[in-house]
Every structure is written in structure tokens, then in C-alpha cells.
Design a protein around this motif. Sequence first.
Motif, PDB file in Angstrom:
ATOM      1  N   ARG A   1     -15.752 -22.130   9.360  1.00 55.02           N
ATOM      2  CA  ARG A   1     -14.567 -21.838   8.545  1.00 55.02           C
ATOM      3  C   ARG A   1     -14.774 -20.538   7.781  1.00 55.02           C
ATOM      4  O   ARG A   1     -15.739 -20.372   7.037  1.00 55.02           O
ATOM      5  CB  ARG A   1     -14.331 -22.985   7.568  1.00 55.02           C
ATOM      6  CG  ARG A   1     -13.179 -22.806   6.589  1.00 55.02           C
ATOM      7  CD  ARG A   1     -11.839 -22.779   7.282  1.00 55.02           C
ATOM      8  NE  ARG A   1     -11.074 -21.592   6.921  1.00 55.02           N
ATOM      9  CZ  ARG A   1      -9.906 -21.284   7.449  1.00 55.02           C
ATOM     10  NH1 ARG A   1      -9.365 -22.050   8.376  1.00 55.02           N
ATOM     11  NH2 ARG A   1      -9.274 -20.195   7.093  1.00 55.02           N
ATOM     12  N   ILE A   2     -13.835 -19.599   7.953  1.00 52.63           N
ATOM     13  CA  ILE A   2     -13.897 -18.288   7.310  1.00 52.63           C
ATOM     14  C   ILE A   2     -12.788 -18.174   6.264  1.00 52.63           C
ATOM     15  O   ILE A   2     -11.634 -18.493   6.548  1.00 52.63           O
ATOM     16  CB  ILE A   2     -13.732 -17.159   8.357  1.00 52.63           C
ATOM     17  CG1 ILE A   2     -14.841 -17.205   9.402  1.00 52.63           C
ATOM     18  CG2 ILE A   2     -13.659 -15.788   7.673  1.00 52.63           C
ATOM     19  CD1 ILE A   2     -16.211 -16.902   8.889  1.00 52.63           C
ATOM     20  N   ASN A   3     -13.157 -17.731   5.074  1.00 53.28           N
ATOM     21  CA  ASN A   3     -12.167 -17.408   4.038  1.00 53.28           C
ATOM     22  C   ASN A   3     -12.367 -15.957   3.616  1.00 53.28           C
ATOM     23  O   ASN A   3     -13.445 -15.574   3.157  1.00 53.28           O
ATOM     24  CB  ASN A   3     -12.312 -18.337   2.836  1.00 53.28           C
ATOM     25  CG  ASN A   3     -11.903 -19.751   3.163  1.00 53.28           C
ATOM     26  OD1 ASN A   3     -12.725 -20.549   3.609  1.00 53.28           O
ATOM     27  ND2 ASN A   3     -10.639 -20.073   2.951  1.00 53.28           N
ATOM     28  N   LEU A   4     -11.340 -15.167   3.782  1.00 52.83           N
ATOM     29  CA  LEU A   4     -11.435 -13.733   3.521  1.00 52.83           C
ATOM     30  C   LEU A   4     -11.459 -13.420   2.030  1.00 52.83           C
ATOM     31  O   LEU A   4     -10.843 -14.120   1.226  1.00 52.83           O
ATOM     32  CB  LEU A   4     -10.261 -13.004   4.163  1.00 52.83           C
ATOM     33  CG  LEU A   4     -10.200 -13.080   5.695  1.00 52.83           C
ATOM     34  CD1 LEU A   4      -8.887 -12.502   6.202  1.00 52.83           C
ATOM     35  CD2 LEU A   4     -11.382 -12.362   6.331  1.00 52.83           C
ATOM     36  N   VAL A   5     -12.149 -12.336   1.681  1.00 47.28           N
ATOM     37  CA  VAL A   5     -12.176 -11.822   0.307  1.00 47.28           C
ATOM     38  C   VAL A   5     -11.549 -10.429   0.274  1.00 47.28           C
ATOM     39  O   VAL A   5     -10.655 -10.148  -0.517  1.00 47.28           O
ATOM     40  CB  VAL A   5     -13.618 -11.782  -0.239  1.00 47.28           C
ATOM     41  CG1 VAL A   5     -13.630 -11.168  -1.651  1.00 47.28           C
ATOM     42  CG2 VAL A   5     -14.234 -13.175  -0.252  1.00 47.28           C
ATOM     43  N   SER A   6     -12.009  -9.539   1.152  1.00 41.34           N
ATOM     44  CA  SER A   6     -11.446  -8.183   1.214  1.00 41.34           C
ATOM     45  C   SER A   6     -11.712  -7.582   2.580  1.00 41.34           C
ATOM     46  O   SER A   6     -12.703  -7.916   3.245  1.00 41.34           O
ATOM     47  CB  SER A   6     -12.040  -7.288   0.126  1.00 41.34           C
ATOM     48  OG  SER A   6     -13.425  -7.078   0.350  1.00 41.34           O
TER      49      SER A   6
ATOM     50  N   ALA B   1      -9.603 -16.030  -0.394  1.00 35.29           N
ATOM     51  CA  ALA B   1      -8.272 -16.409   0.077  1.00 35.29           C
ATOM     52  C   ALA B   1      -8.286 -17.856   0.554  1.00 35.29           C
ATOM     53  O   ALA B   1      -9.237 -18.308   1.205  1.00 35.29           O
ATOM     54  CB  ALA B   1      -7.831 -15.492   1.206  1.00 35.29           C
ATOM     55  N   GLY B   2      -7.230 -18.584   0.210  1.00 35.50           N
ATOM     56  CA  GLY B   2      -7.101 -19.950   0.679  1.00 35.50           C
ATOM     57  C   GLY B   2      -6.977 -20.010   2.189  1.00 35.50           C
ATOM     58  O   GLY B   2      -6.716 -19.008   2.850  1.00 35.50           O
TER      59      GLY B   2
ATOM     60  N   THR C   1      -7.610  -3.292   1.071  1.00 36.61           N
ATOM     61  CA  THR C   1      -7.393  -4.381   0.120  1.00 36.61           C
ATOM     62  C   THR C   1      -7.421  -3.859  -1.310  1.00 36.61           C
ATOM     63  O   THR C   1      -8.305  -3.073  -1.677  1.00 36.61           O
ATOM     64  CB  THR C   1      -8.480  -5.464   0.268  1.00 36.61           C
ATOM     65  OG1 THR C   1      -8.512  -5.903   1.624  1.00 36.61           O
ATOM     66  CG2 THR C   1      -8.201  -6.651  -0.647  1.00 36.61           C
ATOM     67  N   GLU C   2      -6.424  -4.271  -2.079  1.00 38.06           N
ATOM     68  CA  GLU C   2      -6.387  -3.958  -3.503  1.00 38.06           C
ATOM     69  C   GLU C   2      -6.005  -5.233  -4.245  1.00 38.06           C
ATOM     70  O   GLU C   2      -4.873  -5.704  -4.146  1.00 38.06           O
ATOM     71  CB  GLU C   2      -5.386  -2.844  -3.778  1.00 38.06           C
ATOM     72  CG  GLU C   2      -5.500  -2.293  -5.192  1.00 38.06           C
ATOM     73  CD  GLU C   2      -4.766  -0.976  -5.363  1.00 38.06           C
ATOM     74  OE1 GLU C   2      -4.427  -0.662  -6.511  1.00 38.06           O
ATOM     75  OE2 GLU C   2      -4.536  -0.277  -4.353  1.00 38.06           O
ATOM     76  N   GLY C   3      -6.982  -5.789  -4.968  1.00 37.89           N
ATOM     77  CA  GLY C   3      -6.753  -7.086  -5.595  1.00 37.89           C
ATOM     78  C   GLY C   3      -6.607  -8.142  -4.517  1.00 37.89           C
ATOM     79  O   GLY C   3      -7.477  -8.298  -3.653  1.00 37.89           O
ATOM     80  N   ASN C   4      -5.486  -8.848  -4.542  1.00 37.30           N
ATOM     81  CA  ASN C   4      -5.234  -9.841  -3.493  1.00 37.30           C
ATOM     82  C   ASN C   4      -4.272  -9.325  -2.420  1.00 37.30           C
ATOM     83  O   ASN C   4      -3.869 -10.067  -1.543  1.00 37.30           O
ATOM     84  CB  ASN C   4      -4.669 -11.124  -4.117  1.00 37.30           C
ATOM     85  CG  ASN C   4      -3.226 -10.952  -4.571  1.00 37.30           C
ATOM     86  OD1 ASN C   4      -2.855  -9.893  -5.086  1.00 37.30           O
ATOM     87  ND2 ASN C   4      -2.410 -11.978  -4.412  1.00 37.30           N
ATOM     88  N   HIS C   5      -3.921  -8.038  -2.509  1.00 36.14           N
ATOM     89  CA  HIS C   5      -2.951  -7.454  -1.579  1.00 36.14           C
ATOM     90  C   HIS C   5      -3.668  -6.719  -0.451  1.00 36.14           C
ATOM     91  O   HIS C   5      -4.531  -5.870  -0.696  1.00 36.14           O
ATOM     92  CB  HIS C   5      -2.025  -6.477  -2.309  1.00 36.14           C
ATOM     93  CG  HIS C   5      -0.965  -5.898  -1.431  1.00 36.14           C
ATOM     94  ND1 HIS C   5       0.203  -6.560  -1.140  1.00 36.14           N
ATOM     95  CD2 HIS C   5      -0.911  -4.720  -0.749  1.00 36.14           C
ATOM     96  CE1 HIS C   5       0.947  -5.821  -0.348  1.00 36.14           C
ATOM     97  NE2 HIS C   5       0.290  -4.699  -0.092  1.00 36.14           N
ATOM     98  N   VAL C   6      -3.306  -7.034   0.776  1.00 36.21           N
ATOM     99  CA  VAL C   6      -3.871  -6.360   1.948  1.00 36.21           C
ATOM    100  C   VAL C   6      -2.765  -5.573   2.640  1.00 36.21           C
ATOM    101  O   VAL C   6      -1.712  -6.115   2.984  1.00 36.21           O
ATOM    102  CB  VAL C   6      -4.508  -7.359   2.931  1.00 36.21           C
ATOM    103  CG1 VAL C   6      -5.069  -6.617   4.147  1.00 36.21           C
ATOM    104  CG2 VAL C   6      -5.616  -8.145   2.248  1.00 36.21           C
ATOM    105  N   HIS C   7      -3.035  -4.293   2.824  1.00 34.88           N
ATOM    106  CA  HIS C   7      -2.085  -3.377   3.473  1.00 34.88           C
ATOM    107  C   HIS C   7      -2.657  -2.950   4.810  1.00 34.88           C
ATOM    108  O   HIS C   7      -3.818  -2.538   4.904  1.00 34.88           O
ATOM    109  CB  HIS C   7      -1.855  -2.145   2.596  1.00 34.88           C
ATOM    110  CG  HIS C   7      -1.068  -1.064   3.270  1.00 34.88           C
ATOM    111  ND1 HIS C   7       0.285  -1.149   3.470  1.00 34.88           N
ATOM    112  CD2 HIS C   7      -1.460   0.130   3.811  1.00 34.88           C
ATOM    113  CE1 HIS C   7       0.705  -0.058   4.092  1.00 34.88           C
ATOM    114  NE2 HIS C   7      -0.332   0.728   4.306  1.00 34.88           N
TER     115      HIS C   7
END
Length: 478
Positions: free
Chosen positions: A239-244, A307-308, A348-354
Motif C-alpha cells: 500500500r502506497i500513500n503519496l506525500v509529494s 495523502a489518504g 507539489t505545493e502543500g497538498n496541491h499537485v500540478h
Amino acid sequence: MEFDLKKRHCYWFHEISKIPRGSRNEKAVSDFVVQFAKDHGLQWHQDEVFNVTIDKPASKGYENASVLILQAHMDMVCEKTAGSHHDFLKDPLDLYTDGDLLKAKGTTLGADDGTGVAYMLAILEDETLPHPPLECIFTTMEEIGLLGAEKLKKEDIHGHRLISLDGGGEVVTAASSAGGCDVNLDIDLHMVTNSDPAYVLHVYGLQGGHSGGEIHKERGNANILAVRILEEAESAGIRINLVSLEGGTKDNAITREAEYVFTTAADPSGLLASVKKSAAAIKEELKISDPGFTADCTPVRMPEEHAGDSSSSALLDMIYLMPNGFQHKSLAIEGLTLTSLNLGIVHTEGNHVHMQTLIRSALESGVDNLLGILRKLSSILDISMEVVTRYPGWNYSQVSPMRDKYAKVAEAHGRKLEVSAGHGGLECSIFKGLDPAMDIITFGPVSRYIHTPEEELDLASFDRAYDLLKEIIALCKD
């Protein structure tokens, strides 16, 4: 060889080289071109982004000929060596000759597309040249996305045949170019409290390259490969949960390096074994196209949040499933990429991924199809999608009277016209979009190492090409 300022095309190149003209800084050179028109009693128009059009009536005997458009862009790429103190906002270029070559000390030369601008100014002032009615269009901001040409209006263009002077090779003409479409994909990750160990997956050692010129070489994209490794770990039960996620800075460059931070409660040995297995398989796949590929996975400090499951999976799935890279080749022109796309930026900036991907195709339907796929995926995965810019493609046409004229002039000099096509964007495609019937050739002298401080212009070719151009124009009596 001397850079002879008595030759008018050389003189005008020298004059515009005194004027700083990086992209978005073209007002001064645009005003210079306007003043030229005033000084020579020619009709002119300057628009809100400093594009300039100058019209010159036909010479005697060509009054019934159709209008011929000549076009070049005024801006240049501003690059300099590490030790250069050149200020591109105020300093003139420091031109010098090196044998038969013209260069600029410590900077780009701006032959792309200063040669085209110089040719047009020389032709406009030449009262001895036989020619049809001329519509000379000087555009801006070509080097940052054809932005000046995109502001041209159909009603302001009166010719249906065009010589784009943003070419090269002396007896080489382009016959196709890709349209383009910038797409932004964005997601706000739902962050939750983390209690799992964290790791960084570092993908590097890739060659990268221009997403137009090198996309057909099947080089690895670090963003795509990093996600593949993580998805394969999940398929193995990890199980992978992303951070950035960080990879790439330009959408038109194939991403060479990426760092993706994530957490997992899985046994470290199982995680590392999965990464190693995936990396070995990828390295075998890329052993010819990208032999330097490397992937490392190392522990990092545990973050407070990750990230959930839902948003982490959505982001991984989006990148994993979205098309990327070479898609289709042309069957009309050997070796030409017809359609591609490139995920060039993930940030990634904060919780926003562009994410930013660039679609290219000579066919509008090719762009439309890829946009449709991205829209469907982003809708299913609840990821925001925005089409930022789009410009049309220029697809190959077997019939071209202008190309025939070019070939005739080349043959008269004992040379054969070479027809080429590329997967990059050209202003020609903008003109083709405004007038689908536009007959287009590209033209220019031999220059090398453009967009670098090593840029050089072959002076003998600069002279020969100017004479060839005048002969092509003289043939446009129909």
C-alpha cells in the motif's frame, strides 16, 4: 570571411543585433521596423503585441500577381556562458567573425530568426528586385510558444502563399509541423495523519531531450517511470500513500529526473525488492534508448501527514493510465512523428499537485483524440483539467506550387531541394490555421547550435541564401 556591411542583409542583421530583443522584450525592435517602414514610405501596421506588417506594391510587370507573404520572428533566445556579464535587457550583441562563421561573444547570436528579419528589410528597400505585391510580417514571442503569431487576425492577412524565413539549410524546406496543446491537470490531495515510515523514490540518469525532436526515440520519462514502479509495488500488495511528487520544469522537455515521496507500512525488504525488480525490468527495456536509467528508494524523515487512500490512488492511477510519449507516425513522410504527448511537469505545493502535459500532432483530430482520453480519465478520477493554449498543426500536402518554385531555383544551381518535416511547432501552422489553403515553404541559411551561446551563422550560406530567396520571389509572377 568578412562580415561585409556593404551587403544590405548583413547591414540589417548588424543593426538589429544592437537592439535587445528577447521574447517579451520586442517593443524596441518592433518600433525600429516601424521606423524603417516610415523612412521608406511603406504602408505598415503594428498591433498590440508589437507584431508588424509592412506592405510593398508589386514591381513593374508583376501588378497582376497574387500577394506573397514573407514572415520572420523578431525575438531571440537569450542564453549566455557562465562567465558572461551580458545584460540581454540593455546590451547589444557583441558580434565577431571566426573564419567563415559569425558568432556573438558569450551569448546566443540570434540568427534564429535575425537572418529572416534582415532578409525582409533588405528586400523591402531593394528597388531593383522584381517581385509580386509583398506582405512582410514580423512577429513576436515565437520562442516562447508562437504567442505573437497567435494574435494575428485572418482579415489582416491578404496573401495565400507564404515564405517563412524561420527555416534553415539553404536548400531545405519544411513541409509539416505539429500543432500543440498545453494541458494542466490538478488535484488537491486529501491529507490525513501519518504513522508509517516514509521513502523517496528517485528516478534519474535519463537523457531527456526536446519533446518534439526526441520523442520518437522512446526515451524514458522520469515521471511516468516513477509512477509505474509505485503502481507495480501496489500490485504486489504494498500500500502506497503519496506525500509529494516532483519531476520536470518544462512541458516541452522529456523529464530526466523525478523524486516521489511516499509512505508505506509494508516490510522494507519487500518494498525494496519490488522497486529493484521493476527497475531491472525497465533498465532492460531502455538499454538501447536510455541506458543510464537508475531508480533508488531510500528512507526519509517521517512526515506528519500523507495523502489518504482515495486521493493517493487517484493521482497514481491518472499518471499511470494517461497516454504519454510517441503515439503515431506519419505514413506519408519517413521518420516523422505525427502525434505525441509529454508529461513534462509534476509539482507539489502543500497538498496541491500540478501536472502539465504537452500534446503535439500535425492533425487536429490527433489532438482532439488525446484530449478526449485525458478528459475521460480526469473525470473518472476527479482530477481538474484545463486546456491552457492550443495552436493548429500544418499537415503535409503533396501539392505545393511554392515548393516547386523553390526546387526549380535549387536545380538551376545544380542542387536538389530537400523536403523535411518535424514534430516541433512552427508559426507556419498558425498561418495554415487562419487559411487552410495557404501554400507554405520555409527558407533560411545554414546556422548551427541555435539556442546556445555556441550559435553560429555560416556567412557564405547567408549570402548564397539571400540570392536564392530573390530568385524564388522573382518566380512568383502568377
